[in-house]
Design a protein around this motif. Sequence first.
Motif, PDB file in Angstrom:
ATOM      1  N   CYS A 207       0.824  -1.208   0.000  1.00 10.27           N
ATOM      2  CA  CYS A 207       0.000   0.000   0.000  1.00 10.27           C
ATOM      3  C   CYS A 207       0.864   1.267   0.000  1.00 10.27           C
ATOM      4  O   CYS A 207       0.551   2.246  -0.705  1.00 10.27           O
ATOM      5  CB  CYS A 207      -0.920   0.019   1.225  1.00 10.27           C
ATOM      6  N   LYS A 208       1.925   1.259   0.751  1.00 15.43           N
ATOM      7  CA  LYS A 208       2.799   2.434   0.837  1.00 15.43           C
ATOM      8  C   LYS A 208       3.383   2.779  -0.531  1.00 15.43           C
ATOM      9  O   LYS A 208       3.410   3.956  -0.926  1.00 15.43           O
ATOM     10  CB  LYS A 208       3.929   2.172   1.835  1.00 15.43           C
ATOM     11  N   ALA A 209       3.853   1.772  -1.272  1.00 14.14           N
ATOM     12  CA  ALA A 209       4.448   2.016  -2.587  1.00 14.14           C
ATOM     13  C   ALA A 209       3.420   2.596  -3.552  1.00 14.14           C
ATOM     14  O   ALA A 209       3.712   3.540  -4.303  1.00 14.14           O
ATOM     15  CB  ALA A 209       5.038   0.729  -3.144  1.00 14.14           C
ATOM     16  N   LEU A 210       2.198   2.052  -3.536  1.00 14.80           N
ATOM     17  CA  LEU A 210       1.151   2.543  -4.435  1.00 14.80           C
ATOM     18  C   LEU A 210       0.741   3.973  -4.079  1.00 14.80           C
ATOM     19  O   LEU A 210       0.570   4.831  -4.960  1.00 14.80           O
ATOM     20  CB  LEU A 210      -0.065   1.618  -4.391  1.00 14.80           C
ATOM     21  N   GLU A 211       0.579   4.225  -2.789  1.00 19.17           N
ATOM     22  CA  GLU A 211       0.154   5.553  -2.345  1.00 19.17           C
ATOM     23  C   GLU A 211       1.198   6.617  -2.682  1.00 19.17           C
ATOM     24  O   GLU A 211       0.861   7.735  -3.093  1.00 19.17           O
ATOM     25  CB  GLU A 211      -0.143   5.533  -0.849  1.00 19.17           C
ATOM     26  N   GLU A 212       2.464   6.277  -2.509  1.00 14.79           N
ATOM     27  CA  GLU A 212       3.537   7.217  -2.833  1.00 14.79           C
ATOM     28  C   GLU A 212       3.540   7.565  -4.317  1.00 14.79           C
ATOM     29  O   GLU A 212       3.899   8.677  -4.713  1.00 14.79           O
ATOM     30  CB  GLU A 212       4.903   6.637  -2.439  1.00 14.79           C
ATOM     31  N   ALA A 213       3.154   6.578  -5.154  1.00 19.53           N
ATOM     32  CA  ALA A 213       3.118   6.807  -6.597  1.00 19.53           C
ATOM     33  C   ALA A 213       1.840   7.514  -7.035  1.00 19.53           C
ATOM     34  O   ALA A 213       1.670   7.831  -8.221  1.00 19.53           O
ATOM     35  CB  ALA A 213       3.260   5.471  -7.327  1.00 19.53           C
ATOM     36  N   GLY A 214       0.932   7.745  -6.091  1.00 19.79           N
ATOM     37  CA  GLY A 214      -0.310   8.431  -6.400  1.00 19.79           C
ATOM     38  C   GLY A 214      -1.406   7.524  -6.919  1.00 19.79           C
ATOM     39  O   GLY A 214      -2.395   7.990  -7.491  1.00 19.79           O
ATOM     40  N   TYR A 215      -1.238   6.199  -6.689  1.00 18.83           N
ATOM     41  CA  TYR A 215      -2.243   5.240  -7.154  1.00 18.83           C
ATOM     42  C   TYR A 215      -3.187   4.877  -6.004  1.00 18.83           C
ATOM     43  O   TYR A 215      -2.751   4.628  -4.874  1.00 18.83           O
ATOM     44  CB  TYR A 215      -1.581   3.958  -7.672  1.00 18.83           C
ATOM     45  N   ALA A 216      -4.468   4.811  -6.309  1.00 20.63           N
ATOM     46  CA  ALA A 216      -5.446   4.396  -5.299  1.00 20.63           C
ATOM     47  C   ALA A 216      -5.346   2.887  -5.080  1.00 20.63           C
ATOM     48  O   ALA A 216      -4.959   2.146  -5.984  1.00 20.63           O
ATOM     49  CB  ALA A 216      -6.856   4.772  -5.772  1.00 20.63           C
ATOM     50  N   ILE A 217      -5.683   2.455  -3.852  1.00 23.19           N
ATOM     51  CA  ILE A 217      -5.695   1.026  -3.549  1.00 23.19           C
ATOM     52  C   ILE A 217      -7.011   0.440  -4.050  1.00 23.19           C
ATOM     53  O   ILE A 217      -8.080   0.780  -3.553  1.00 23.19           O
ATOM     54  CB  ILE A 217      -5.553   0.762  -2.031  1.00 23.19           C
ATOM     55  N   ASP A 218      -6.914  -0.404  -5.067  1.00 24.62           N
ATOM     56  CA  ASP A 218      -8.100  -1.052  -5.640  1.00 24.62           C
ATOM     57  C   ASP A 218      -8.325  -2.376  -4.902  1.00 24.62           C
ATOM     58  O   ASP A 218      -7.559  -3.338  -5.080  1.00 24.62           O
ATOM     59  CB  ASP A 218      -7.874  -1.296  -7.139  1.00 24.62           C
ATOM     60  N   ARG A 219      -9.349  -2.429  -4.081  1.00 25.85           N
ATOM     61  CA  ARG A 219      -9.593  -3.611  -3.251  1.00 25.85           C
ATOM     62  C   ARG A 219      -9.884  -4.855  -4.084  1.00 25.85           C
ATOM     63  O   ARG A 219      -9.681  -5.978  -3.621  1.00 25.85           O
ATOM     64  CB  ARG A 219     -10.736  -3.349  -2.275  1.00 25.85           C
TER      65      ARG A 219
END
Length: 344
Positions: A207-219
Amino acid sequence: MKIGEKDENLTTKDIARMAGVSQPTVSRVLNDSPNVKPGTKKKVMDIINKLGYTPNQLARSMVLGKTFNIGLVLADITNPFYSELAKSVIDRAKQSRYNVLLCNTDNNEDTMEMYLNYLMQKRVDGIIFASVSTKSIRVQHLVESQFPCILCNRRLESEKENFIVSENTKGAYIAVKHLINLGHKEIAYISGSSDFSTAVERREGYCKALEEAGYAIDRSLVLQGRFKEENAYTAAKQLIALKKRPSAIFCSNDLMALAAINAIFDSGLKVPDDIAIVGYDDINVASYRTVNLTTVAQRKEEMGIKAVDHLLSIIEKGQPTIPIQEYLEPKLIIRKTCGFYLKR
């Protein structure tokens, strides 16, 4: 009796007489005491080796007040990560003349309880837990009772236990960050059970890597694999069937990554051309030329060796004032399944 002849009734008293030393000196040599001159130690060991002398384990235990047995609790012996970790533990323990009693729980708390009762009945000197749920009451009680034990790979939700683990959050982070740098935006995650610290921490890194890249977490891209091949295969099939399937899948261990690769192949797709794969553990088979799995290495051999060294220190010297809490630096091993070499 002559040197070169083997006598099953040989005692340390006989060894002492042949070496011209005292019986306590022979005992110190057998227990690898530093308080023996190198020349004396060599003389005694030469006689021991020539005669094929084996100390009586029961007598040794009675004298020293120890059984020279330690327990090793694993989650799943069919997972190569655990068998490889077990080998490093057994090899290291053998160097100090300790036996290892191996217990496989299959991630089941009732089985864990049964094996802990067994290990206590066997009066083991200490236990290495390579698998424990974060809320295990029985293990928590052991920790609080000051019984010699150390956790490796997984840990409790506690500040008191001794442990040596991988920096799982960082390991997952660098794996997903690598996929992002390769241009992937739809990155799925096949997770382990949230009952275990490894799964929780690796999800945090994802989650941290995705959030840093500006990507939403797709459940819809985060599925449960429970650290099992069959569950991971099913999860991968579900991801492949999505209308907008992911271009990459990060798996919480290598066993699940291999299952995901099988699911991709069985669906008529290719790795990494259609879907990239990254695992976690760096089991030996990951480096095979026919596999070439990109994965996060968590230094399992070092983990096993240090777990034994720390446990034996606790057995000999007692619990440390400050708990042993060591994190091993993870390393991304780039091979072919992530698609890195397609970009070259």
